[in-house]
Structures are given as structure tokens and as C-alpha cells.
Scaffold this motif. Structure first.
Motif, PDB file in Angstrom:
ATOM      1  N   PHE A 150     -42.965  19.355 -64.320  1.00  0.00           N
ATOM      2  CA  PHE A 150     -44.062  20.492 -64.051  1.00  0.00           C
ATOM      3  C   PHE A 150     -43.800  21.687 -64.595  1.00  0.00           C
ATOM      4  CE2 PHE A 150     -43.794  17.580 -60.220  1.00  0.00           C
ATOM      5  CZ  PHE A 150     -45.107  17.527 -59.975  1.00  0.00           C
ATOM      6  N   SER A 151     -45.023  22.508 -64.957  1.00  0.00           N
ATOM      7  CA  SER A 151     -44.824  23.604 -65.677  1.00  0.00           C
ATOM      8  C   SER A 151     -45.751  24.495 -64.691  1.00  0.00           C
ATOM      9  CB  SER A 151     -45.122  23.657 -67.182  1.00  0.00           C
ATOM     10  OG  SER A 151     -46.428  23.368 -67.388  1.00  0.00           O
ATOM     11  N   PHE A 152     -45.486  25.842 -64.478  1.00  0.00           N
ATOM     12  CA  PHE A 152     -46.131  27.008 -63.984  1.00  0.00           C
ATOM     13  C   PHE A 152     -46.275  28.039 -64.781  1.00  0.00           C
ATOM     14  CE2 PHE A 152     -45.889  30.740 -61.394  1.00  0.00           C
ATOM     15  CZ  PHE A 152     -47.105  30.928 -60.609  1.00  0.00           C
ATOM     16  N   SER A 153     -47.421  28.648 -64.889  1.00  0.00           N
ATOM     17  CA  SER A 153     -47.619  29.782 -65.216  1.00  0.00           C
ATOM     18  C   SER A 153     -48.631  30.941 -64.467  1.00  0.00           C
ATOM     19  CB  SER A 153     -48.454  29.557 -66.788  1.00  0.00           C
ATOM     20  OG  SER A 153     -49.760  29.196 -66.707  1.00  0.00           O
ATOM     21  N   TYR A 154     -48.305  32.261 -64.757  1.00  0.00           N
ATOM     22  CA  TYR A 154     -48.908  33.203 -64.095  1.00  0.00           C
ATOM     23  C   TYR A 154     -49.146  34.382 -64.851  1.00  0.00           C
ATOM     24  CZ  TYR A 154     -49.916  37.427 -61.002  1.00  0.00           C
ATOM     25  OH  TYR A 154     -50.556  38.489 -60.558  1.00  0.00           O
ATOM     26  N   PHE A 155     -50.425  34.820 -64.753  1.00  0.00           N
ATOM     27  CA  PHE A 155     -50.778  36.189 -65.575  1.00  0.00           C
ATOM     28  C   PHE A 155     -51.621  37.247 -64.813  1.00  0.00           C
ATOM     29  CE2 PHE A 155     -53.964  38.826 -68.203  1.00  0.00           C
ATOM     30  CZ  PHE A 155     -53.175  39.474 -69.125  1.00  0.00           C
ATOM     31  N   GLY A 156     -50.896  38.328 -64.569  1.00  0.00           N
ATOM     32  CA  GLY A 156     -51.732  39.368 -63.858  1.00  0.00           C
ATOM     33  C   GLY A 156     -51.891  40.552 -64.685  1.00  0.00           C
TER      34      GLY A 156
END
Length: 404
Positions: A150-156
Motif C-alpha cells: 500500500f502507498s498513501f499520499s496527501y496534498f493540501g
């Protein structure tokens, strides 16, 4: 709080002094000329980077641009001035990067400043009125993590746009109060995705995008929900293929119903030959589905083909011939280009560039650059552009690029 900020600043200064610092600087003076006018200007780009430790990097970039304008500005939009919306701007970015084998974090603040007397009034899509930008503040946070398959990414991003508004009836700045003249636009953007690696070539992903219009009316809130599949295959040492299909659903009061359901398909084939030739072919299709009519509509297509032949690699830089073509009729983006970089003698190179847009412009440029070493150079460049049915303009640059 003030003492804490002072302490953090002192610690940062100590780290900067003790750590290795890399500077990249590019300064160019220019002369713009058209049929009836000639103006001078300059563009200075500077970047500073330091490794605070093996995982932490601090980076600062700044770009200052200035160009003269004629006395008829802003009424004369094109014929005697360079084709720009602002002639005196400064763009600064400060970011911190933290990375390990499994995680990546970026914190960034950017500031774009516009000098009021050198900036035009334009229509902003999110405001729906003629405005003149004064200052844009952006605060960014990006995070990526890998966990087994699994991989997770977030951009804000938080954006604050400060601007002046034009009275459309009287074509003057509103003077009722200071609040009417200087206004602010606030937006918050968030996007996140989770992906699962089925095997070394195939990946499934799901994603969420949310724009929060923080202004009083809140007219431009938007949510995108979707997901898709990615395929990457390195066939051998000389070729690879990749594909991506993404579906997302638009939820917004400002988007037409027929654009609620969207599919983006991307294909790319890359090939390298032992003779020094390499290139790729890529295709992007954007389509939408209308529930009411049960019809699929094409939004846009883009086909891009690019090939590069590299030779004379025993010099400081290699010589090459680059050819490319982009077909994008829906967005008036059809473009063909040729770029040729050639070693002449004693670390002197010439770069010739031709760009032809079927709908917008044709441009020619020639650059001659002398490298003192791999990190320092001086150059002169001439760029001629014909904007169809608007104007012909010529730019001459004298510049230097330094890394130290």
C-alpha cells in the motif's frame, strides 16, 4: 511565542552556517522590440539549498522580473509591450523536504507579489470580475508513505489572494471604502489517494479531491471522488510502456451536469536505440458521460510524439537534435518544435529552437553559451515571436548562470 520564533530562527541560522550551501543564480538582461517600441528589462532567478542532515533539505527560490512598459499601458494590451499580464513581479518559495526510504514530507510557503502600476486588470474565474492581483500567499503540505503493497499520499494547499477590484460600469477603482478596493480571496485545497500494488506492474488506486471556498458566498466548493488503475512495464533495457485509466465524479454547483462523470485515459510508449536515438509516443483522452442523454462526450485529445538524437558526447555537454509534435485541437494546443544543441569549439555551444503553433504563434530563438566550467556560463540569446493577428516581437537576452 515570539521568543520561540527567535530561538527557532537562531537554530536555523546556526545550521545554515555549519551546513554546506549550494547557490544557483541566473541573471539575464533583455531588450524587447516591436514595430513601434523598444523596452529594457531583466530577470533574476536565484536558488539556495542546504542539507541540514542526511534526510532534511532546506530550499529557497526567488525570481524577480521587470520590464518597461509604454505610456499607453494598460489600454494598449499588446502592440507596444511584451505579451505579459504583469511587468514587475517577484515570486519567492521557501520549502523544507524530509525523506527516507518509506516516507516523504514537503512543507512550503510561496509568495507572489505584483506591482500595482505594472499589472493589468483581468477576469478571475473564481471571482467572476475584473481584478488586479496584488499578492498571493500559498501554504503547501505534501506527504507520501509506502507500507508494504500500500502507498498513501496527501496534498493540501491554503491560498490567500489579495487583489483590487474594478468597477465595470465606471471603469475605475471602487472608492467607497478601503475594504472595497483591497479584497481577499481564500481557498483550501485537499487531495489524497491510496494505492495498492497488485504486482510489480499493476496498481489500483482510489482518490479524493476537495476544494473549500472559504469566502462568504462559498460558491466554488468542489468534491471529486474517483479511482482507477495504472500499468507500468519495463519491457527491456530499451523500451517501456505505461497506461493509466482514471474515473472521477465532479460534485459542484458550478459544474454542468454533463461533466459530472469523467474518464481520463493515458498511454505512453518509450523507446531507446543504441545509435543514440530515443523518444516516446504518448496519448491522453479526456471524456465525460451525461446521465440524462446517456451520451459520452469527448472533452479533449492530446497526442505527443518526441524523438531525440544525441551525439558528440565527449565534450562538457552533449550535442543533440530534438524533434516533437503535439496535437491538441480542442484547446488550440497543436504545436510542432525543433531544438538543436551543437558544440562549436572550446566549450562554446549554440542552441537553435523553432516552435510552430497552428492556432497561436510561431517563434524562433538562437542562443550562444560559453561554459567556463560545468557550473558557470555566460550566454546571449535572441528570440523572435509572431503572435498571429496581434503583433511581432523580438527579445534579446544577455545573461549568466552560476552554481557555487
Amino acid at each position: 511565542m515570539k521568543k520561540l520564533l527567535i530561538l527557532l530562527s537562531l537554530l536555523l541560522m546556526v545550521n545554515l552556517i555549519s551546513a554546506g550551501i549550494t547557490n544557483w543564480s541566473d541573471l539575464a538582461f533583455q531588450n524587447f522590440s516591436s514595430k513601434n517600441n523598444s523596452n529594457f528589462g531583466f530577470n533574476w532567478k536565484h536558488e539556495i539549498e542546504t542539507d541540514l542532515n542526511s534526510n532534511l533539505i532546506l530550499n529557497f527560490k526567488n525570481e524577480l522580473f521587470y520590464s518597461q512598459k509604454n505610456d499607453e499601458f494598460p489600454a494598449d494590451y499588446s502592440h507596444n509591450n511584451e505579451m505579459k499580464n504583469s511587468y514587475f513581479t517577484n515570486y519567492s518559495t521557501l520549502k523544507m523536504l524530509y525523506s527516507t526510504d518509506l516516507q516523504y514530507l514537503k512543507l512550503q510557503y510561496s509568495n507572489r507579489w505584483f506591482n500595482a502600476d505594472d499589472t493589468r486588470f483581468l477576469i478571475n474565474p473564481g471571482i467572476g470580475d475584473h481584478i488586479k492581483k496584488n499578492m498571493i500567499h500559498n501554504f503547501d503540505l505534501q506527504y507520501k508513505a509506502n507500507m508494504n503493497k500500500f502507498s498513501f499520499s496527501y496534498f493540501g494547499k491554503y491560498r490567500n489572494l489579495n487583489y483590487e477590484q474594478l468597477d465595470l460600469e465606471n471603469e475605475i477603482l471602487r472608492t467607497a471604502s478601503q475594504d472595497d478596493q483591497n479584497k481577499n480571496e481564500y481557498d483550501l485545497y485537499n487531495s489524497a489517494d491510496i494505492s495498492y500494488n497488485v504486482n510489480q506492474n499493476l496498481k489500483l488506486f482510489t482518490e479524493l479531491y476537495y476544494k473549500n471556498d472559504l469566502n462568504a458566498a462559498g460558491l466554488y466548493d468542489q468534491i471529486n471522488l474517483g479511482g482507477g488503475v495504472e500499468y507500468d512495464n519495463i519491457i527491456n533495457l530499451f523500451s517501456s510502456i505505461s497506461a493509466r485509466v482514471r474515473y472521477y465524479n465532479n460534485i459542484s454547483d458550478k459544474i454542468n451536469n454533463e461533466q459530472d462523470h469523467n474518464v481520463v485515459t493515458q498511454l505512453r510508449y518509450t523507446r531507446r536505440f543504441q545509435s543514440g536515438i530515443s523518444g516516446f509516443v504518448s496519448y491522453v483522452n479526456r471524456s465525460c458521460y451525461d446521465n440524462e442523454t446517456a451520451q459520452v462526450y469527448r472533452v479533449s485529445n492530446m497526442l505527443k510524439v518526441q524523438a531525440k538524437y544525441s551525439y558528440a558526447m565527449d565534450h562538457l555537454n552533449s550535442s543533440y537534435l530534438l524533434l516533437g509534435f503535439k496535437f491538441n485541437p480542442e484547446n488550440d494546443g497543436t504545436l510542432g518544435f525543433i531544438e538543436h544543441n551543437q558544440y562549436i569549439f572550446k566549450d562554446i555551444y549554440s542552441t537553435a529552437d523553432i516552435k510552430y503553433s497552428l492556432d497561436l504563434f510561431t517563434s524562433y530563438s538562437l542562443k550562444c553559451e560559453y561554459f567556463i566550467n560545468s557550473l558557470q556560463s555566460f550566454w546571449v540569446k535572441n528570440e523572435y515571436t509572431h503572435f498571429y493577428d496581434i503583433q511581432k516581437q523580438n527579445l534579446i537576452f544577455f545573461g549568466s548562470t552560476l552554481i557555487f
